[in-house]
Design an enzyme around this catalytic site. Sequence first.
Site, PDB file in Angstrom:
ATOM      1  CG  PHE A   1      37.644  36.657  54.279  1.00  0.00           C
ATOM      2  CD1 PHE A   1      37.942  36.848  55.617  1.00  0.00           C
ATOM      3  CD2 PHE A   1      37.535  35.354  53.806  1.00  0.00           C
ATOM      4  CE1 PHE A   1      38.127  35.775  56.473  1.00  0.00           C
ATOM      5  CE2 PHE A   1      37.718  34.271  54.654  1.00  0.00           C
ATOM      6  CZ  PHE A   1      38.013  34.485  55.982  1.00  0.00           C
ATOM      7  N   GLY A   2      40.423  38.230  54.787  1.00  0.00           N
ATOM      8  CA  GLY A   2      40.981  38.727  56.037  1.00  0.00           C
ATOM      9  C   GLY A   2      41.196  37.582  57.012  1.00  0.00           C
TER      10      GLY A   2
ATOM     11  CE  LYS B   1      34.198  35.835  57.156  1.00  0.00           C
ATOM     12  NZ  LYS B   1      33.415  35.755  55.906  1.00  0.00           N
TER      13      LYS B   1
ATOM     14  CG  ASP C   1      33.761  29.616  48.601  1.00  0.00           C
ATOM     15  OD1 ASP C   1      34.309  28.742  47.899  1.00  0.00           O
ATOM     16  OD2 ASP C   1      34.402  30.409  49.319  1.00  0.00           O
TER      17      ASP C   1
ATOM     18  CG  LEU D   1      39.796  30.852  65.561  1.00  0.00           C
ATOM     19  CD1 LEU D   1      38.285  31.000  65.546  1.00  0.00           C
ATOM     20  CD2 LEU D   1      40.208  29.638  66.383  1.00  0.00           C
ATOM     21  N   GLY D   2      42.234  31.426  61.644  1.00  0.00           N
ATOM     22  CA  GLY D   2      42.460  31.125  60.234  1.00  0.00           C
ATOM     23  C   GLY D   2      42.502  32.390  59.420  1.00  0.00           C
TER      24      GLY D   2
ATOM     25  CB  VAL E   1      38.422  33.803  61.415  1.00  0.00           C
ATOM     26  CG1 VAL E   1      37.397  33.425  62.483  1.00  0.00           C
ATOM     27  CG2 VAL E   1      37.717  34.020  60.086  1.00  0.00           C
TER      28      VAL E   1
END
Length: 318
Positions: free
Chosen positions: A34-35, A51, A149, A29-30, A37
């Site tokens: 961080f990594g 995630k 954020d 998805l994105g 999803v």
Amino acid sequence: MGGGSNTWRIFTYKELHIATNGFSDDNKLGEGGFGSVYWGKTTDGLQIAVKKLKAMNSKAEMEFAVEVEVLGRVRHKNLLGLRGYCVGTDQRLIVYDYMPNLSLLSHLHGQYSKEVQLDWKRRMKVAIGSAEGLLYLHHEVTPHIIHRDIKASNVLLDSDFEPLVADFGFAKLIPEGVSHMTTRVKGTLGYLAPEYAMWGKVSQSCDVYSYGILLLELVTGRKPIEKLQGGVKVTITEWAEPYITKGRFRDLVDSKLRGNFDEAQVKQAVNIAALCVQSDPDRRPDMKEVVGLLKGCEPKPNKCFGCSKNERSLQTWS
């Protein structure tokens, strides 16, 4: 399924591997710092977003721990709830409810931006809902939480376009009686309050500033920082200020809306955004005031760009 869900559990790595088709690229998805999803579907038919943290270093460990702790504490319809998590020897995964309309970013600037599903009414729904989620974090949960954020990619949209504030990896829990802390700067350029970007001074007021940028983004459809020809960068506030000063509110509105908006609400939203992005954090409203203003209350007297002191009776919602 909103963010108020209270049922979370521990998943096995195998379960999540199967649900996401082996974390296949087709399910992605994105991606963030961080990594990645991934979309997944559990054996009992639940659609989830997983995630998967990229690196297993102390920084990633910390963000994982903070996010799981914060998500375990919060219950609000406008905050993305925790569905579960998985801790393997070298894996950290967080599981959420899947949001079919993805993020606000995808509608303003990404793959959905051509279709204009985000009409004016929905934009106002997103503005109010995300403000209410922040109000809950700042004022209703203890210890209070600063998100740090707030940005368009961290506001997710459910099937009814109800917004859910997500991604608590940078969140700070604020002990009782503490108004601000000094910390290493995290967050996203274009949304950072000046006192935070320069000195690492973090307070609830930093989230208010980021929210003000988000609100301008909702109205204008512009990114927080845009590159002009010749590589010059202009921030959304620099771009908006001359229009606000001259009272040209119509000219601020996202052209994709083709004139379909409520002008009184636009003026109201832009004036609220202007209050939120003042450079002095003490002059910014808190999220209780922001929600009140969005819903049509009178603001406390305060000077923002584009409105003189004696002109502070903002349009109430029509």
